[in-house]
Scaffold this motif. Structure first.
Motif, PDB file in Angstrom:
ATOM      1  N   LEU A  76     -13.074 -15.002   7.219  1.00  0.00           N
ATOM      2  CA  LEU A  76     -12.632 -15.923   8.263  1.00  0.00           C
ATOM      3  C   LEU A  76     -11.308 -15.472   8.859  1.00  0.00           C
ATOM      4  O   LEU A  76     -11.076 -15.577  10.069  1.00  0.00           O
ATOM      5  N   GLY A  77     -10.429 -14.941   7.977  1.00  0.00           N
ATOM      6  CA  GLY A  77      -9.137 -14.473   8.464  1.00  0.00           C
ATOM      7  C   GLY A  77      -9.280 -13.305   9.407  1.00  0.00           C
ATOM      8  O   GLY A  77      -8.643 -13.246  10.459  1.00  0.00           O
ATOM      9  N   GLU A 104      -1.590 -16.543   1.696  1.00  0.00           N
ATOM     10  CA  GLU A 104      -1.656 -17.905   1.164  1.00  0.00           C
ATOM     11  C   GLU A 104      -2.819 -18.076   0.190  1.00  0.00           C
ATOM     12  O   GLU A 104      -2.763 -18.916  -0.705  1.00  0.00           O
ATOM     13  N   PHE A 105      -3.873 -17.254   0.366  1.00  0.00           N
ATOM     14  CA  PHE A 105      -5.028 -17.393  -0.524  1.00  0.00           C
ATOM     15  C   PHE A 105      -4.691 -16.965  -1.952  1.00  0.00           C
ATOM     16  O   PHE A 105      -5.322 -17.407  -2.904  1.00  0.00           O
ATOM     17  N   LYS A 106      -3.698 -16.091  -2.105  1.00  0.00           N
ATOM     18  CA  LYS A 106      -3.294 -15.667  -3.443  1.00  0.00           C
ATOM     19  C   LYS A 106      -2.574 -16.798  -4.186  1.00  0.00           C
ATOM     20  O   LYS A 106      -2.445 -16.749  -5.407  1.00  0.00           O
ATOM     21  N   GLN A 127      -8.361 -25.864   3.588  1.00  0.00           N
ATOM     22  CA  GLN A 127      -8.349 -26.469   4.921  1.00  0.00           C
ATOM     23  C   GLN A 127      -6.973 -26.352   5.566  1.00  0.00           C
ATOM     24  O   GLN A 127      -6.859 -26.090   6.761  1.00  0.00           O
ATOM     25  N   ARG A 128      -5.949 -26.528   4.745  1.00  0.00           N
ATOM     26  CA  ARG A 128      -4.582 -26.420   5.268  1.00  0.00           C
ATOM     27  C   ARG A 128      -4.311 -24.999   5.769  1.00  0.00           C
ATOM     28  O   ARG A 128      -3.717 -24.800   6.829  1.00  0.00           O
ATOM     29  N   ILE A 129      -4.778 -23.998   5.003  1.00  0.00           N
ATOM     30  CA  ILE A 129      -4.570 -22.598   5.399  1.00  0.00           C
ATOM     31  C   ILE A 129      -5.335 -22.279   6.681  1.00  0.00           C
ATOM     32  O   ILE A 129      -4.797 -21.668   7.616  1.00  0.00           O
TER      33      ILE A 129
END
Length: 437
Positions: free
Chosen positions: A12-13, A100-102, A115-117
């Motif tokens: 998605l990123g 942020e996923f880490k 969802q926030r990310i």
């Protein structure tokens, strides 16, 4: 499950980044055309027309090249700079930070964290540059200048001979060469970073040319700004008031005249031809204190006029004799920056000022009054103007650079003399004087 979540999020990123680039560049081009039309930048039925679009290799900016209508010029577009910039930044966008996923916590809030990310939005902070070479080129940068770039020993070490890395523009680093641009005029409002720029210059020269550089430091704010350098062996003259300034400038003029005599005898045009490696930097911080205009004390006025004449001579003859003048003021007015000095100070740096008049005194054009009130944000002008963020030098780096060159014996002698003076003053204050009638 976690692997699937992270993999999906990463995809998605990547999709979001590519989608952002496609839509963003397309929108920027359309916006520029629309803003130009709304600002009346067209002639009859002829409007601004996109010729080509180029993206930089590092992806930091996109350059749009336009054919402009006959009868318009670059200034018509630069006058509307603020409208173009605001128009390109009039919305926020999704921005997915894969780092942020880490930091995801594997608990019941995992979905909300994701969802926030994925829903993170940031306000656009684009900058643009305009130039004309037969076609109008508008570079749109994804991000503007940072508010702080730290100077490091590595940056100083990489400077070429007599070059100083002053700061950064959107395109890269600003290097000033004191051989091709020997003198420098620096102006700007109080607390906007002028002293920091002087510290960057002094420390870079000291770091790279400790055995070849000399300084005359005239600090007319009581000696506080340059106090850290007063006792280094490279400082030939140090002045904290108008009286000492005159003596220091006379010493520089005498040295300059001696060098000119040598050059005439040897048939050389300048110190470079003569093979002289030393360079002498005369740095005047708060030159407005030397302005004779408005001075009411007759003797002080005479003293200031003598200082002004000495500065004019140094500005005029300094280049050939290896003397470099840095003339700095918080109050850029026609009275504090004389036209005779200014003609020889081709390179200019202007930090934020309050009026276009003040900007015009330093740069011969407006612009510095529109700079954001960020310390170190400035306009550097040599052949053309560039908006830069000057490097920031911290106290630790100054100490590391200066300490090896301090003449501790001179400092000790000066301290001892100061203590003796205080004792004598104290003794006098307790001495009773009896006069005969």
């Amino acid at each position: 499950m976690l692997f699937e979540v992270v993999t999906t999020a990463s995809m998605l990123g990547v999709w979001g980044a590519s989608h952002y680039y496609r839509t963003n560049t397309s929108n920027d081009s359309d916006k520029i055309l629309k803003i130009a039309e709304n600002c009346g930048l067209y002639k009859k039925d002829e409007k601004l027309r996109l010729f080509r679009r180029n993206r930089s290799k590092d992806g930091s900016y996109t350059e749009y090249v336009y054919k402009i209508p006959l009868g318009l010029e670059l200034e018509d577009f630069t006058d509307k700079y603020g409208k173009f910039k605001d128009g390109l930044n009039n919305r926020s966008v999704h921005r997915i930070d894969l780092r942020e996923f880490k930091r995801l916590k594997l608990d019941r809030t995992l979905l909300k964290q994701m969802q926030r990310i994925l829903n993170n939005r940031v306000q656009l902070n684009k900058e643009l540059e305009m130039e004309y070479d037969g076609m109008l080129k508008i570079r749109v940068y994804n991000e503007g200048l940072q508010e702080k770039y730290d100077l490091t020993q590595e940056i100083m070490r990489k400077c070429k001979p007599w070059h100083v890395a002053l700061g950064r523009t959107l395109n890269g680093q600003v290097d000033h060469d004191f051989e091709s641009g020997p003198h420098l005029l620096i102006g700007g409002a109080t607390d906007m970073g002028k002293s920091n720029i002087l510290n960057v210059i002094i420390n870079t020269l000291l770091h790279n040319h400790a055995d070849e550089v000399k300084f005359t430091l005239i600090d007319l704010k009581g000696g506080l700004e340059f106090g850290v350098y007063e006792n280094i062996k490279q400082v030939q003259n140090f002045a904290a008031d108008v009286f000492d300034a005159k003596t220091a400038l006379e010493n520089v003029q005498a040295e300059m005249s001696k060098t000119f005599d040598m050059l005439r005898r040897t048939g050389k045009k300048n110190v470079k031809q003569a093979g002289i490696k030393e360079r002498h930097f005369v740095i005047i911080d708060e030159s407005a204190e030397l302005a004779s205009e408005g001075e009411v004390d007759r003797e002080i006025k005479k003293l200031k006029i003598e200082c002004e004449n000495l500065i004019k001579d140094i500005a005029r003859r300094g280049r050939a004799s290896g003397i470099r003048l840095l003339y700095c003021t918080q109050y850029p007015t026609a009275e504090t920056v004389s036209s005779q000095v200014k003609r020889n100070l081709i390179t200019r740096i202007c930090l934020p000022v309050d009026t276009s008049t003040a900007s015009g005194v330093v740069l011969d054009e407006g612009g510095a009054e529109k700079l954001p009130l960020i310390q170190g944000r400035s306009i550097y002008k040599r052949n053309r103007t560039k908006v830069m963020q000057s490097y920031f030098i911290d106290e630790d780096l100054i100490s590391q650079t200066v300490t090896p060159h301090i003449n501790f014996r001179a400092r000790s002698e000066k301290s001892s003399a100061s203590q003796r003076g205080k004792k004598e003053e104290s003794a006098r204050s307790y001495t009773t004087v009896i006069e005969e009638a």
